[in-house]
Design a protein around this motif. Sequence first.
Motif, PDB file in Angstrom:
ATOM      1  N   LEU A 102       3.505   5.947  -6.879  1.00  0.00           N
ATOM      2  CA  LEU A 102       2.488   7.048  -6.892  1.00  0.00           C
ATOM      3  C   LEU A 102       1.773   7.405  -5.538  1.00  0.00           C
ATOM      4  CD1 LEU A 102       0.800   6.963 -10.621  1.00  0.00           C
ATOM      5  CD2 LEU A 102       2.309   9.045  -9.458  1.00  0.00           C
ATOM      6  N   LEU A 103       1.209   6.323  -5.083  1.00  0.00           N
ATOM      7  CA  LEU A 103       0.536   6.395  -3.913  1.00  0.00           C
ATOM      8  C   LEU A 103       1.485   6.847  -2.694  1.00  0.00           C
ATOM      9  CD1 LEU A 103      -2.213   5.330  -2.601  1.00  0.00           C
ATOM     10  CD2 LEU A 103      -1.127   3.394  -1.796  1.00  0.00           C
ATOM     11  N   THR A 104       2.692   6.322  -2.715  1.00  0.00           N
ATOM     12  CA  THR A 104       3.615   6.696  -1.646  1.00  0.00           C
ATOM     13  C   THR A 104       3.877   8.200  -1.808  1.00  0.00           C
ATOM     14  OG1 THR A 104       4.810   4.453  -1.608  1.00  0.00           O
ATOM     15  CG2 THR A 104       5.969   6.336  -0.853  1.00  0.00           C
ATOM     16  N   GLU A 105       4.233   8.619  -3.073  1.00  0.00           N
ATOM     17  CA  GLU A 105       4.352   9.850  -3.149  1.00  0.00           C
ATOM     18  C   GLU A 105       3.216  10.854  -2.824  1.00  0.00           C
ATOM     19  OE1 GLU A 105       5.534  11.031  -7.223  1.00  0.00           O
ATOM     20  OE2 GLU A 105       6.922   9.161  -7.290  1.00  0.00           O
ATOM     21  N   ARG A 106       1.901  10.363  -2.950  1.00  0.00           N
ATOM     22  CA  ARG A 106       0.917  11.196  -2.811  1.00  0.00           C
ATOM     23  C   ARG A 106       0.688  11.246  -1.069  1.00  0.00           C
ATOM     24  NH1 ARG A 106      -2.178   8.792  -7.951  1.00  0.00           N
ATOM     25  NH2 ARG A 106      -1.669  10.198  -9.168  1.00  0.00           N
ATOM     26  N   MET A 107       0.910  10.158  -0.342  1.00  0.00           N
ATOM     27  CA  MET A 107       0.781  10.144   1.024  1.00  0.00           C
ATOM     28  C   MET A 107       1.642  11.212   1.468  1.00  0.00           C
ATOM     29  SD  MET A 107       0.269   5.891   1.322  1.00  0.00           S
ATOM     30  CE  MET A 107       0.584   6.231   3.208  1.00  0.00           C
ATOM     31  N   ARG A 108       2.891  11.088   1.097  1.00  0.00           N
ATOM     32  CA  ARG A 108       3.871  12.231   1.435  1.00  0.00           C
ATOM     33  C   ARG A 108       3.506  13.573   1.212  1.00  0.00           C
ATOM     34  NH1 ARG A 108       8.448   9.162  -0.834  1.00  0.00           N
ATOM     35  NH2 ARG A 108       8.968   7.313   0.594  1.00  0.00           N
ATOM     36  N   LEU A 109       3.249  13.764   0.127  1.00  0.00           N
ATOM     37  CA  LEU A 109       2.596  15.148  -0.200  1.00  0.00           C
ATOM     38  C   LEU A 109       1.431  15.545   0.517  1.00  0.00           C
ATOM     39  CD1 LEU A 109       2.702  17.442  -2.462  1.00  0.00           C
ATOM     40  CD2 LEU A 109       1.119  16.058  -3.783  1.00  0.00           C
ATOM     41  N   PHE A 110       0.417  14.788   0.699  1.00  0.00           N
ATOM     42  CA  PHE A 110      -0.717  15.070   1.629  1.00  0.00           C
ATOM     43  C   PHE A 110      -0.259  15.187   2.777  1.00  0.00           C
ATOM     44  CE2 PHE A 110      -3.556  12.634  -1.640  1.00  0.00           C
ATOM     45  CZ  PHE A 110      -4.054  13.528  -2.174  1.00  0.00           C
ATOM     46  N   GLN A 111       0.653  14.637   3.533  1.00  0.00           N
ATOM     47  CA  GLN A 111       1.048  14.850   4.929  1.00  0.00           C
ATOM     48  C   GLN A 111       1.755  16.189   5.026  1.00  0.00           C
ATOM     49  OE1 GLN A 111       3.000  11.140   5.723  1.00  0.00           O
ATOM     50  NE2 GLN A 111       1.486  10.476   6.947  1.00  0.00           N
ATOM     51  N   ILE A 135       0.904  -1.297  -0.034  1.00  0.00           N
ATOM     52  CA  ILE A 135      -0.044   0.138  -0.041  1.00  0.00           C
ATOM     53  C   ILE A 135       0.858   1.262  -0.085  1.00  0.00           C
ATOM     54  CG2 ILE A 135      -1.612   1.177   1.232  1.00  0.00           C
ATOM     55  CD1 ILE A 135      -2.429  -1.464   2.545  1.00  0.00           C
ATOM     56  N   GLY A 136       1.466   1.722  -1.313  1.00  0.00           N
ATOM     57  CA  GLY A 136       2.540   2.732  -1.469  1.00  0.00           C
ATOM     58  C   GLY A 136       3.849   2.136  -0.673  1.00  0.00           C
ATOM     59  N   SER A 137       4.350   2.912   0.349  1.00  0.00           N
ATOM     60  CA  SER A 137       5.595   2.489   0.916  1.00  0.00           C
ATOM     61  C   SER A 137       5.177   1.502   2.231  1.00  0.00           C
ATOM     62  CB  SER A 137       6.191   3.654   1.431  1.00  0.00           C
ATOM     63  OG  SER A 137       5.327   4.257   2.540  1.00  0.00           O
ATOM     64  N   ILE A 138       3.939   1.149   2.343  1.00  0.00           N
ATOM     65  CA  ILE A 138       3.632   0.298   3.435  1.00  0.00           C
ATOM     66  C   ILE A 138       3.478  -1.034   3.090  1.00  0.00           C
ATOM     67  CG2 ILE A 138       1.811  -0.346   5.123  1.00  0.00           C
ATOM     68  CD1 ILE A 138       1.040   2.899   5.154  1.00  0.00           C
ATOM     69  N   TYR A 194       1.892   2.177  -9.589  1.00  0.00           N
ATOM     70  CA  TYR A 194       0.776   2.697  -8.636  1.00  0.00           C
ATOM     71  C   TYR A 194       1.364   2.863  -7.234  1.00  0.00           C
ATOM     72  CZ  TYR A 194      -2.777   2.192 -12.209  1.00  0.00           C
ATOM     73  OH  TYR A 194      -3.681   2.473 -13.364  1.00  0.00           O
ATOM     74  N   ASN A 195       2.004   2.060  -6.796  1.00  0.00           N
ATOM     75  CA  ASN A 195       2.779   2.224  -5.447  1.00  0.00           C
ATOM     76  C   ASN A 195       3.526   3.160  -5.277  1.00  0.00           C
ATOM     77  OD1 ASN A 195       1.542   0.096  -3.833  1.00  0.00           O
ATOM     78  ND2 ASN A 195       2.465  -1.577  -4.858  1.00  0.00           N
TER      79      ASN A 195
END
Length: 184
Positions: free
Chosen positions: A139-148, A14-17, A136-137
């Motif tokens: 992008l998800l990791t980047e977006r999670m960092r960006l949103f935080q 799930i992204g970096s998780i 996709y993972n």
Amino acid sequence: MSASTKASRSQVAIGSITVDGFILPDGSYRMSQTQVAECVGLTERNAREFLQSKALKSMLGDGYTPAISEIQSDEDQLRGSSRIRALPLDVVSAYWLWQSFRGNKKALALCMAMVLETLERRFDTAFGVTKSEQEYNELLTERMRLFQDLQRLGEAYATDDLIRQERDRFEKLLREYGIDPDVG
């Protein structure tokens, strides 16, 4: 809780998780109750309390009873039969959304990134765009960092706004009592 169910285990990104995912013989998916909480920076106890809360029933309906499974995967038999309390994905998503609603910034970033990915996958399908799971993972990791990061940045600016609002309120109060705040 039902008797132990045999399940197959696989690593799920799930992204970096990375979490342990389980598939039951009926084809349904489960995730460890402990990992569900850890994904948003909380303890297993918090997830357990959510399962007993009115919040879960309000989100999934009054008559909803989560099918919490005690899972024993084939690999566990080799290691000594450890068992895992596992939650269905509808409860996992309800828990993360609830944590987001309650102000958990890690949960909010995770939910926002996953919703965006879901929409993007649908648009990719509609327009014939192909991406790998790794893409996709990433992008998800980047977006999670960006949103935080955006949340932290927003909080920094919000503090200044709150200070200005409070200053303006006190100036107004002083003026109401006949004191000119600009005269030093």
